[in-house]
Design a protein around this motif. Sequence first.
Motif, PDB file in Angstrom:
ATOM      1  N   ASP A 224       0.839  -1.201   0.000  1.00 28.33           N
ATOM      2  CA  ASP A 224       0.000   0.000   0.000  1.00 28.33           C
ATOM      3  C   ASP A 224       0.875   1.252   0.000  1.00 28.33           C
ATOM      4  OD1 ASP A 224      -2.244  -1.581   0.145  1.00 28.33           O
ATOM      5  OD2 ASP A 224      -2.418  -1.439   2.336  1.00 28.33           O
ATOM      6  N   ASP A 225       0.377   2.293  -0.643  1.00 26.68           N
ATOM      7  CA  ASP A 225       1.034   3.599  -0.554  1.00 26.68           C
ATOM      8  C   ASP A 225       0.677   4.235   0.787  1.00 26.68           C
ATOM      9  OD1 ASP A 225       2.212   3.461  -3.082  1.00 26.68           O
ATOM     10  OD2 ASP A 225       0.409   4.267  -4.062  1.00 26.68           O
ATOM     11  N   ILE A 226       1.674   4.725   1.489  1.00 27.21           N
ATOM     12  CA  ILE A 226       1.469   5.312   2.808  1.00 27.21           C
ATOM     13  C   ILE A 226       1.547   6.833   2.701  1.00 27.21           C
ATOM     14  CG2 ILE A 226       2.280   5.409   5.189  1.00 27.21           C
ATOM     15  CD1 ILE A 226       1.232   2.675   4.364  1.00 27.21           C
ATOM     16  N   ASP A 227       0.503   7.499   3.172  1.00 25.25           N
ATOM     17  CA  ASP A 227       0.500   8.958   3.242  1.00 25.25           C
ATOM     18  C   ASP A 227       1.185   9.356   4.551  1.00 25.25           C
ATOM     19  OD1 ASP A 227       0.043  11.653   3.488  1.00 25.25           O
ATOM     20  OD2 ASP A 227      -2.092  11.562   2.994  1.00 25.25           O
ATOM     21  N   PHE A 228       2.484   9.638   4.475  1.00 24.50           N
ATOM     22  CA  PHE A 228       3.241   9.878   5.700  1.00 24.50           C
ATOM     23  C   PHE A 228       2.917  11.222   6.356  1.00 24.50           C
ATOM     24  CE2 PHE A 228       5.813   6.284   4.370  1.00 24.50           C
ATOM     25  CZ  PHE A 228       6.094   5.689   5.589  1.00 24.50           C
ATOM     26  N   ASP A 229       2.431  12.164   5.591  1.00 23.16           N
ATOM     27  CA  ASP A 229       1.999  13.422   6.207  1.00 23.16           C
ATOM     28  C   ASP A 229       0.825  13.168   7.145  1.00 23.16           C
ATOM     29  OD1 ASP A 229       3.929  14.906   4.917  1.00 23.16           O
ATOM     30  OD2 ASP A 229       2.634  15.418   3.223  1.00 23.16           O
ATOM     31  N   ASP A 230      -0.151  12.420   6.663  1.00 22.83           N
ATOM     32  CA  ASP A 230      -1.313  12.073   7.485  1.00 22.83           C
ATOM     33  C   ASP A 230      -0.904  11.150   8.631  1.00 22.83           C
ATOM     34  OD1 ASP A 230      -4.302  11.686   7.992  1.00 22.83           O
ATOM     35  OD2 ASP A 230      -3.688   9.636   7.551  1.00 22.83           O
ATOM     36  N   LEU A 231      -0.061  10.158   8.312  1.00 23.76           N
ATOM     37  CA  LEU A 231       0.341   9.192   9.336  1.00 23.76           C
ATOM     38  C   LEU A 231       1.151   9.854  10.445  1.00 23.76           C
ATOM     39  CD1 LEU A 231       0.143   6.184  10.001  1.00 23.76           C
ATOM     40  CD2 LEU A 231       2.340   5.861   8.844  1.00 23.76           C
ATOM     41  N   ASN A 232       1.972  10.811  10.088  1.00 23.00           N
ATOM     42  CA  ASN A 232       2.769  11.536  11.076  1.00 23.00           C
ATOM     43  C   ASN A 232       1.867  12.187  12.113  1.00 23.00           C
ATOM     44  OD1 ASN A 232       4.673  12.955  12.499  1.00 23.00           O
ATOM     45  ND2 ASN A 232       5.541  14.017  10.759  1.00 23.00           N
ATOM     46  N   VAL A 233       0.813  12.849  11.640  1.00 27.80           N
ATOM     47  CA  VAL A 233      -0.127  13.507  12.552  1.00 27.80           C
ATOM     48  C   VAL A 233      -0.843  12.481  13.420  1.00 27.80           C
ATOM     49  CG1 VAL A 233      -2.228  14.897  12.687  1.00 27.80           C
ATOM     50  CG2 VAL A 233      -0.449  15.479  11.024  1.00 27.80           C
ATOM     51  N   ARG A 234      -1.313  11.415  12.809  1.00 31.22           N
ATOM     52  CA  ARG A 234      -2.084  10.408  13.544  1.00 31.22           C
ATOM     53  C   ARG A 234      -1.227   9.696  14.589  1.00 31.22           C
ATOM     54  NH1 ARG A 234      -4.398   6.246   9.757  1.00 31.22           N
ATOM     55  NH2 ARG A 234      -5.540   5.649  11.639  1.00 31.22           N
ATOM     56  N   ILE A 235      -0.024   9.307  14.191  1.00 34.60           N
ATOM     57  CA  ILE A 235       0.844   8.606  15.135  1.00 34.60           C
ATOM     58  C   ILE A 235       1.297   9.542  16.244  1.00 34.60           C
ATOM     59  CG2 ILE A 235       3.167   7.633  15.371  1.00 34.60           C
ATOM     60  CD1 ILE A 235       2.680   6.009  12.904  1.00 34.60           C
ATOM     61  N   SER A 236       1.614  10.783  15.906  1.00 33.46           N
ATOM     62  CA  SER A 236       2.043  11.741  16.921  1.00 33.46           C
ATOM     63  C   SER A 236       0.965  11.913  17.985  1.00 33.46           C
ATOM     64  CB  SER A 236       2.373  13.095  16.283  1.00 33.46           C
ATOM     65  OG  SER A 236       3.475  12.985  15.399  1.00 33.46           O
ATOM     66  N   GLU A 237      -0.271  12.073  17.535  1.00 35.91           N
ATOM     67  CA  GLU A 237      -1.371  12.230  18.486  1.00 35.91           C
ATOM     68  C   GLU A 237      -1.590  10.961  19.296  1.00 35.91           C
ATOM     69  OE1 GLU A 237      -4.632  13.385  16.037  1.00 35.91           O
ATOM     70  OE2 GLU A 237      -4.030  15.499  15.940  1.00 35.91           O
ATOM     71  N   ALA A 238      -1.491   9.797  18.639  1.00 40.19           N
ATOM     72  CA  ALA A 238      -1.721   8.528  19.334  1.00 40.19           C
ATOM     73  C   ALA A 238      -0.650   8.262  20.386  1.00 40.19           C
ATOM     74  CB  ALA A 238      -1.766   7.374  18.323  1.00 40.19           C
ATOM     75  N   ILE A 239       0.616   8.532  20.053  1.00 37.49           N
ATOM     76  CA  ILE A 239       1.699   8.306  21.000  1.00 37.49           C
ATOM     77  C   ILE A 239       1.590   9.280  22.168  1.00 37.49           C
ATOM     78  CG2 ILE A 239       4.199   8.422  21.333  1.00 37.49           C
ATOM     79  CD1 ILE A 239       3.263   5.919  19.902  1.00 37.49           C
ATOM     80  N   GLU A 240       1.253  10.532  21.884  1.00 38.54           N
ATOM     81  CA  GLU A 240       1.102  11.511  22.966  1.00 38.54           C
ATOM     82  C   GLU A 240       0.000  11.083  23.929  1.00 38.54           C
ATOM     83  OE1 GLU A 240       0.563  16.326  23.656  1.00 38.54           O
ATOM     84  OE2 GLU A 240       0.580  15.504  21.623  1.00 38.54           O
ATOM     85  N   ILE A 241      -1.141  10.648  23.384  1.00 39.47           N
ATOM     86  CA  ILE A 241      -2.230  10.178  24.230  1.00 39.47           C
ATOM     87  C   ILE A 241      -1.808   8.948  25.019  1.00 39.47           C
ATOM     88  CG2 ILE A 241      -4.528   9.123  24.184  1.00 39.47           C
ATOM     89  CD1 ILE A 241      -5.125  10.943  21.763  1.00 39.47           C
ATOM     90  N   SER A 242      -1.089   8.045  24.359  1.00 33.40           N
ATOM     91  CA  SER A 242      -0.614   6.825  25.014  1.00 33.40           C
ATOM     92  C   SER A 242       0.268   7.140  26.213  1.00 33.40           C
ATOM     93  CB  SER A 242       0.165   5.974  24.004  1.00 33.40           C
ATOM     94  OG  SER A 242       0.996   5.051  24.654  1.00 33.40           O
ATOM     95  N   LEU A 243       1.222   8.058  26.050  1.00 36.08           N
ATOM     96  CA  LEU A 243       2.127   8.393  27.147  1.00 36.08           C
ATOM     97  C   LEU A 243       1.395   9.134  28.265  1.00 36.08           C
ATOM     98  CD1 LEU A 243       5.258   9.415  25.055  1.00 36.08           C
ATOM     99  CD2 LEU A 243       4.982   7.355  26.458  1.00 36.08           C
ATOM    100  N   GLU A 244       0.482  10.029  27.896  1.00 32.73           N
ATOM    101  CA  GLU A 244      -0.319  10.705  28.915  1.00 32.73           C
ATOM    102  C   GLU A 244      -1.141   9.696  29.709  1.00 32.73           C
ATOM    103  OE1 GLU A 244      -2.575  13.494  26.690  1.00 32.73           O
ATOM    104  OE2 GLU A 244      -0.968  15.012  26.600  1.00 32.73           O
ATOM    105  N   ASP A 245      -1.732   8.723  29.006  1.00 38.13           N
ATOM    106  CA  ASP A 245      -2.510   7.680  29.684  1.00 38.13           C
ATOM    107  C   ASP A 245      -1.627   6.841  30.597  1.00 38.13           C
ATOM    108  OD1 ASP A 245      -4.782   8.526  28.419  1.00 38.13           O
ATOM    109  OD2 ASP A 245      -4.839   6.902  26.935  1.00 38.13           O
TER     110      ASP A 245
END
Length: 355
Positions: free
Chosen positions: A188-209
Motif C-alpha cells: 500500500d502507498d502510505i501517506d506519511f503526512d497524514d500518518l505523522n499527525v495520527r501517530i504523533s497524536e496517538a503516542i502523545e495520548i498513550s504516554l499521557e494515559d
Amino acid sequence: MKFDVIEKDYGICITNPNHFLAFSDFTVSDGIDIIENVNILKAKDEFKSIAKRAQAFNQSRSSYIAQATDSLDYFTNDYGDLAVFTFTANDVVIEDFTDELKVANSPKGFADARINFSHVIYLDKTISPKDLLKIFKLITAVKAKVLADMALPFHIQNILNTNDFLAVLGNLPENDGKSLDINNAEYDDIDFDDLNVRISEAIEISLEDAFRYYGLTFGILDYLVSQGIQIGDLVDAGLDIVEGVEITQGLKDRLKKQILKSLADEDVVALIVSAMRTEQDINADRIREVNLKTSICTGKVLGLAISNQIAGTKAAFNFNLYDEAKPGIIWGLPDMLDDIFAGLIAGCVTKIFEE
C-alpha cells in the motif's frame, strides 16, 4: 483488526494466523520478520529462558518475535486501522510528604528504579519493509519529543525508557500460496503526512494515559530533588547568618515547617519553576537575545517577588543579606537559582521571626 490477543500469567501474545510483517528491536529476532505471534514475556533471563516461554504459546521458533519485560501491564488504544499497545513498567510511587505536598519515591532508589513505556503498533495496511522502518523511526522520534516536552525532573528523565521496546506491525501482501519475496511484493502507498499527525497524536495520548495509569505527577519537591536541593540544606542555609539568636532544634523545626508551607503556595511554586525553566533555556542557548555571561537581574526580581509573597516588604532587606552572603547550599546553585532560593529563605526566616 486482523489479530487476537492471548493473555497468560507469564506473557501476552498478539497473534495473527495470516502473519504480520514486523520491524522491531525485540530481544529475540529484532529487525524485519514475517511472524505469526508477538510475545511480551515476563522473563528476566537471557535468550533461552525467553525462547522457552515463547514456545509455551504452541508456536514454532520461526513464527514469533519475543521481548522480555518486568511487567505485563498494558492497555490498548484503537484508532480505526491503527492499534497502539502500550506496555508499562514502573518502580516509582507518589508519596505524601506533608498534608499539602507530595514527592516521587522508589523502594529501589533512583539509581536502580526504572519507568519504561513501550509500544507495539499495528497498522492495518500492507506495509513494505522500507516503510516499516520509516514508521519505526517516526515513532521513536515522536516518543522522544513528547517526553522531552514534558520537562520532567532530571532524576525522572534519567530513569525513563532506559529499557523500552518497540515493534511496528503491518499486513503481509497476498502471495497466492507461492514463496513470498518481501522486497519485490506490492504494498500500500502510505501517506506519511497524514500518518505523522495520527501517530504523533496517538503516542502523545498513550504516554499521557501511561502517566495517568500510575498517577505519576511531579511537583515542586521533585524539581528541588532534581537540582540536588534538600529541605534540610535550606534550613541550614537560612540559619547560617542569623545572629543574636540561639540555634535550637525547635528553631530549625519552625523554619522547616515554614519552608514547606511556602512551597505549598502556588505563587511561590510558579516563581521558582519560572526561574528553573528560564535558566535551563538560557543555559541551552534556546533564547537568542539572552546571555548568562552578561549580567541580568531577572533572578533577583524573582527572588524579591518570592520573599515578598512569603513575608511582605520586610523580607526585602533580608533578601539582600542572603543574596550577598549566599550561605550554605545557596553558594553552589546556578546564577538564577541562588537568587530565588535566597528569596525563599529570606521570606521564611522573616516570617518565623515575625510570629
